[in-house]
Enzyme design. Structure first.
Site, PDB file in Angstrom:
ATOM      1  N   ASP A 122      -6.955  17.662   0.785  1.00 31.59           N
ATOM      2  CA  ASP A 122      -7.798  16.463   0.907  1.00 31.59           C
ATOM      3  C   ASP A 122      -6.958  15.239   1.254  1.00 31.59           C
ATOM      4  O   ASP A 122      -7.358  14.411   2.076  1.00 31.59           O
ATOM      5  CB  ASP A 122      -8.558  16.221  -0.395  1.00 31.59           C
ATOM      6  CG  ASP A 122      -9.640  17.261  -0.634  1.00 31.59           C
ATOM      7  OD1 ASP A 122     -10.010  17.957   0.330  1.00 31.59           O
ATOM      8  OD2 ASP A 122     -10.115  17.371  -1.785  1.00 31.59           O
TER       9      ASP A 122
ATOM     10  N   HIS B 289      -4.383  11.015   5.242  1.00 32.59           N
ATOM     11  CA  HIS B 289      -3.241  10.311   5.850  1.00 32.59           C
ATOM     12  C   HIS B 289      -2.596  11.052   7.022  1.00 32.59           C
ATOM     13  O   HIS B 289      -1.890  10.438   7.823  1.00 32.59           O
ATOM     14  CB  HIS B 289      -2.185   9.971   4.795  1.00 32.59           C
ATOM     15  CG  HIS B 289      -1.691  11.139   3.983  1.00 32.59           C
ATOM     16  ND1 HIS B 289      -1.037  12.214   4.535  1.00 32.59           N
ATOM     17  CD2 HIS B 289      -1.741  11.369   2.643  1.00 32.59           C
ATOM     18  CE1 HIS B 289      -0.695  13.066   3.584  1.00 32.59           C
ATOM     19  NE2 HIS B 289      -1.123  12.586   2.412  1.00 32.59           N
TER      20      HIS B 289
ATOM     21  N   ASP C 285      -2.533  -0.303   6.674  1.00 33.92           N
ATOM     22  CA  ASP C 285      -3.478  -0.733   5.645  1.00 33.92           C
ATOM     23  C   ASP C 285      -3.007  -2.019   4.965  1.00 33.92           C
ATOM     24  O   ASP C 285      -3.817  -2.884   4.623  1.00 33.92           O
ATOM     25  CB  ASP C 285      -3.667   0.367   4.603  1.00 33.92           C
ATOM     26  CG  ASP C 285      -4.506   1.524   5.143  1.00 33.92           C
ATOM     27  OD1 ASP C 285      -4.916   1.448   6.306  1.00 33.92           O
ATOM     28  OD2 ASP C 285      -4.734   2.493   4.392  1.00 33.92           O
TER      29      ASP C 285
ATOM     30  N   ASP D  49       0.854  -1.193   0.000  1.00 30.27           N
ATOM     31  CA  ASP D  49       0.000   0.000   0.000  1.00 30.27           C
ATOM     32  C   ASP D  49       0.887   1.239   0.000  1.00 30.27           C
ATOM     33  O   ASP D  49       2.025   1.208   0.502  1.00 30.27           O
ATOM     34  CB  ASP D  49      -0.927   0.016   1.219  1.00 30.27           C
ATOM     35  CG  ASP D  49      -1.938   1.153   1.142  1.00 30.27           C
ATOM     36  OD1 ASP D  49      -2.709   1.199   0.163  1.00 30.27           O
ATOM     37  OD2 ASP D  49      -1.960   1.997   2.048  1.00 30.27           O
TER      38      ASP D  49
ATOM     39  N   HIS E 106      -5.507   6.851   7.347  1.00 30.05           N
ATOM     40  CA  HIS E 106      -4.862   5.906   6.432  1.00 30.05           C
ATOM     41  C   HIS E 106      -3.365   5.897   6.703  1.00 30.05           C
ATOM     42  O   HIS E 106      -2.737   6.945   6.849  1.00 30.05           O
ATOM     43  CB  HIS E 106      -5.102   6.322   4.981  1.00 30.05           C
ATOM     44  CG  HIS E 106      -6.495   6.070   4.510  1.00 30.05           C
ATOM     45  ND1 HIS E 106      -6.781   5.373   3.359  1.00 30.05           N
ATOM     46  CD2 HIS E 106      -7.691   6.404   5.051  1.00 30.05           C
ATOM     47  CE1 HIS E 106      -8.095   5.303   3.210  1.00 30.05           C
ATOM     48  NE2 HIS E 106      -8.669   5.935   4.216  1.00 30.05           N
TER      49      HIS E 106
ATOM     50  N   GLU F 113       0.821   5.772   0.420  1.00 26.26           N
ATOM     51  CA  GLU F 113       0.152   7.053   0.649  1.00 26.26           C
ATOM     52  C   GLU F 113       0.843   8.075  -0.245  1.00 26.26           C
ATOM     53  O   GLU F 113       2.056   7.989  -0.478  1.00 26.26           O
ATOM     54  CB  GLU F 113       0.219   7.474   2.112  1.00 26.26           C
ATOM     55  CG  GLU F 113      -0.480   6.530   3.078  1.00 26.26           C
ATOM     56  CD  GLU F 113      -1.973   6.382   2.827  1.00 26.26           C
ATOM     57  OE1 GLU F 113      -2.580   7.325   2.256  1.00 26.26           O
ATOM     58  OE2 GLU F 113      -2.534   5.339   3.178  1.00 26.26           O
TER      59      GLU F 113
END
Length: 238
Positions: free
Chosen positions: A53, A58, A158, A8, A153, A10
């Site tokens: 956003d 995160h 994750d 995963d 997140h 970010e």
């Protein structure tokens, strides 16, 4: 031995094509569907700020990332870790798009040339649960994976959650691994398989009461379908 990496990322935003960059990479290793603890977790200084956003998602600030390495400083370690593995990613096109952009900026070929294959758990979930929400949080709730620690997140958290989700989604594959492991143990010693055909299994016949209850249930189903049940038609044809 099957090596899988649950991955995963970010990012600073949603578009690698317009300059957004990876700021965090989280990877969890599975060997024969079991967690090994050999994980990879890195933060990167992207050289730009996150969109508002994305920051709300995160929570990784510019100040936190200021002293972190650039992606290119870690790229060889990343590729060595991922090399030849099967990747498991939720909404894989997003993460792969960003990784391919980072690799291109380093003058390196795309991710597909470094790994074995990719499983997109979002596509897998849509096949298993059509018409339902299939976000990571929704899958955790549906498959009873504890995600109570997920306030924001985070790539490693994750990836760990997705590993549990993937294992729960693909339980049937464990039988295949058992069959493979039956051929040889970890130290290479061949194990003998047992031919079950040598055993005579008892056949337990239903009682009169069980047969009557079964026929009664079939009659109720036939009635509720308006006489359209397949087994009645086959029985009449016979």
């Amino acid at each position: 031995m099957m090596r899988q990496i649950v991955l995963d990322t970010e990012t600073t935003g949603l578009s690698a094509a317009t300059g957004d960059r990876i700021i965090e990479l989280g990877c969890v290793e599975l060997l024969n569907r079991k967690l090994t603890g050999n994980n990879l977790h890195l933060y990167f200084n992207p050289g730009r700020s996150s969109h508002e956003d994305a920051l709300r998602v995160h929570g990784i600030t510019d100040e936190f990332l200021r002293d972190k390495p650039r992606f290119e400083a870690c790229v060889q370690d990343i590729l060595q870790y991922l090399g030849g593995a099967e990747l498991i990613i939720h909404n894989a096109s997003f993460d792969i798009g960003f990784l391919n952009k980072e690799l291109a900026l380093c003058g390196l070929p795309p991710l597909a040339e470094h790994v074995g294959s990719v499983i997109d758990t979002l596509a897998l979930a849509k096949e298993m649960f059509p018409g339902k929400r299939n976000s990571l949080d929704a899958l955790c709730d549906r498959l009873e994976v504890d995600n109570s620690g997920r306030q924001l997140h985070g790539a490693l958290l994750d990836a760990e959650l997705l590993a549990d989700v993937y294992i729960n989604m693909t339980r049937g594959q464990e039988a295949l691994l058992v069959a493979e492991e039956a051929s040889a143990s970890a130290d290479g010693v061949v194990l003998h398989q047992v031919d079950l055909r040598q055993f005579s299994l008892p056949v337990i016949a239903p009682t009169t009461e069980e047969l009557a209850a079964h026929e009664d249930l079939l009659a109720q189903l036939d009635k509720s379908s308006g006489g359209k049940t397949i087994w009645r038609k086959l029985s009449e044809a016979a």
